[in-house]
Design an enzyme around this catalytic site. Structure first.
Site, PDB file in Angstrom:
ATOM      1  N   LYS A 170       0.854  -1.187   0.000  1.00  0.00           N
ATOM      2  CA  LYS A 170       0.000   0.000   0.000  1.00  0.00           C
ATOM      3  C   LYS A 170       0.889   1.237   0.000  1.00  0.00           C
ATOM      4  O   LYS A 170       1.900   1.275   0.708  1.00  0.00           O
ATOM      5  CB  LYS A 170      -0.909  -0.022   1.231  1.00  0.00           C
ATOM      6  N   SER A 179      -9.696   2.187   2.983  1.00  0.00           N
ATOM      7  CA  SER A 179      -8.825   2.941   2.103  1.00  0.00           C
ATOM      8  C   SER A 179      -7.834   2.064   1.321  1.00  0.00           C
ATOM      9  O   SER A 179      -7.157   2.544   0.413  1.00  0.00           O
ATOM     10  CB  SER A 179      -8.032   3.951   2.930  1.00  0.00           C
ATOM     11  N   SER A 218     -10.152  -0.261   7.236  1.00  0.00           N
ATOM     12  CA  SER A 218      -9.598  -0.101   5.889  1.00  0.00           C
ATOM     13  C   SER A 218      -8.852  -1.309   5.338  1.00  0.00           C
ATOM     14  O   SER A 218      -8.389  -1.273   4.199  1.00  0.00           O
ATOM     15  CB  SER A 218      -8.682   1.119   5.852  1.00  0.00           C
TER      16      SER A 218
END
Length: 484
Positions: A75, A150, A174
């Protein structure tokens, strides 16, 4: 190759059926072919092939570990030396980190091959991966729908079999919510289990790094490598990391699963409720016993979270002022004007909204009325879990009240967007571990997530139960059409 588990891939490389270099090229090719998903911000193909070549040398020398040569993606909130770390924001669009986050370093030391950085909601603020400066990520099950956020880029990449595994972060859901919406496995460990050093902060008392993978077994392997004490992170726990894979095959007979009545009421879509009930019956068929528990303060989780998280975000993001690094406005009149213009241009709408909320609740005259009160409510939420765990070994329920919704459907209603995390953010407020696994599909063929919550530092139990559920079902092996 892309549908095989990490253990299978490692065994095949050890037998010489294919090399890490060949495996990495295979996944890089799939990533290039799936550009329509917008799952990646940066692809590091040349670097990945260099790391794969080194992994091949380790494999040939007999010094390989269980993760050596396995491709993966990070990420874009984890700092990676020499590679852009954007956090999905214009503010950091040109920032290249001079160092590795602890998570990045540990997985590299384990021999994993990093192929790039995944798209994400800006500074991890969002539940749909639509707030990214680099555009929305699309759900591989239905590209007109969101993948969740997210960590939507990481979830979409794993679901589409573009990478066997991805790192992710979870502040209020998330990891688990995009895992549910993309039909994969996502684990958020206990707060303090994984180092936050080099993980760009959103809300420091809530953020936690974790793993997105196709199965609980793969998630366990990677989590074990990335977890552990780090002296550079003051919130890191000096606790030995268990062998998460050692107990995966244990029977869950006589495990007691708590079912909070608050997780099965109004607001849950009928298809989701039916799938979760079917999953619970499957766990009972494996020998588990269920008991009703209460989490009476769960309904205040959303307002509590959206006081505390923006307050911490307001503080953490104050460093992005256009002075040392990050976006700086091209024209300004004085220092204060430079701050204002740089931040107004560099931050997107959702980030600005949360900074404003956070600054408000921390301001003179409102600190006691909002922030301090929310901290007291947080303690009450944690106490609810403590009492519930006196009667059960873990808690189960839906990960999200619904399945993936159309892109743009909730952009004009922030409250509706925030409610996607209604079952997950209380787990962060209490610092507990949680995992989401695919438990079926709705009538439109969209995945549904089963959420398992464990006692503090007891990732072992939820991984064991998740693995046994996946051994008895085949939902986790189902890939979206066009990517199988």
């Amino acid at each position: 190759m892309h549908n095989r588990s990490i253990r299978d891939l490692a065994r095949s490389m050890a037998r010489g059926e294919y090399s890490s270099t060949e495996l990495t090229r295979h996944f890089l090719s799939r990533m290039a072919d799936a550009g329509d998903l917008n799952a990646f911000i940066t692809v590091t193909g040349d670097q990945a092939l260099e790391q794969a070549a080194e992994a091949d040398r380790r494999i040939r020398s007999g010094s390989a570990g269980p993760l050596t040569g396995i491709p993966m993606v990070h990420k874009d909130i984890f700092c990676t030396a020499g590679v852009p770390t954007t956090c999905g924001s214009k503010m950091l669009a040109d920032f290249v980190s001079p160092y590795d986050a602890t998570v990045v370093r540990r997985l590299a030391e384990a021999g994993m091959v990093s192929m790039g950085k995944t798209n994400m909601d800006e500074f991890a603020m969002g539940s749909s991966n639509e707030s990214s400066h680099f555009g929305a990520v699309k759900n591989p099950w239905e590209t007109s729908r969101v993948p969740g956020g997210s960590s939507g880029g990481s979830a979409a990449a794993v679901a589409a079999r573009l990478s066997p595994v991805a790192t992710a972060t979870d502040t209020g859901g998330s990891i688990r919510q995009p895992a549910a919406l993309c039909g994969i496995t996502g684990i958020k460990p206990s707060y303090g289990r994984v180092s936050r050093y080099g993980m760009v902060a959103f809300a420091s008392s809530l953020d936690q790094g974790g793993v997105l993978a196709t199965s609980a077994e793969d998630a366990a392997l990677v989590l074990e490598a990335m977890a552990g004490f780090d002296e550079r992170d003051s919130t890191s726990l000096e606790q030995q990391v268990p062998d998460y894979t050692a107990t995966l095959e244990e029977s869950i007979r006589d495990k007691v699963i708590g079912l909070p009545k608050e997780f099965f009421g109004d607001g849950v879509e009928p298809d989701v409720a039916d799938a979760i009930q079917d999953a619970i019956r499957e766990l009972e068929a494996l020998g588990a016993r269920t008991v009703e528990v209460e989490l009476p303060n769960s309904e205040i989780g959303i307002p509590c979270y959206y006081v505390l998280a923006p307050a911490e975000a307001s503080s953490n993001l104050s460093r992005f002022d256009g002075v040392r690094y990050g976006h700086r406005a091209a024209q300004f009149e004085d220092l204060i004007d430079m701050y204002e213009r740089s931040r107004a241009e560099g931050f997107g709408e959702e980030v600005q909204r949360r900074i404003m909320i956070g600054t408000y609740v921390l301001s003179s005259g409102y600190y006691d009325a909002y922030y301090i009160k929310a901290q007291k409510l947080r303690r009450m939420i944690a106490d609810d879990f403590t009492r519930a765990f006196e009667r059960c070994d873990l808690i189960a329920g839906p990960t999200s009240p619904g399945t993936a919704f159309p892109i743009g459907a909730k952009n004009d209603d922030p409250i509706a967007m925030y409610l996607n995390d209604i079952f997950t953010n209380s787990v962060n407020l209490a610092g507990l571990p949680g995992i989401s696994v695919n438990a079926g599909f709705d009538r439109d063929g969209l995945p549904i997530g089963l959420h398992l919550i464990g006692r503090y530092l007891d990732e072992t139990t939820i991984l064991n139960v998740a693995h046994q559920f996946q051994q008895a079902t085949d939902w986790h092996n189902t890939a979206p059409g066009g990517y199988a």
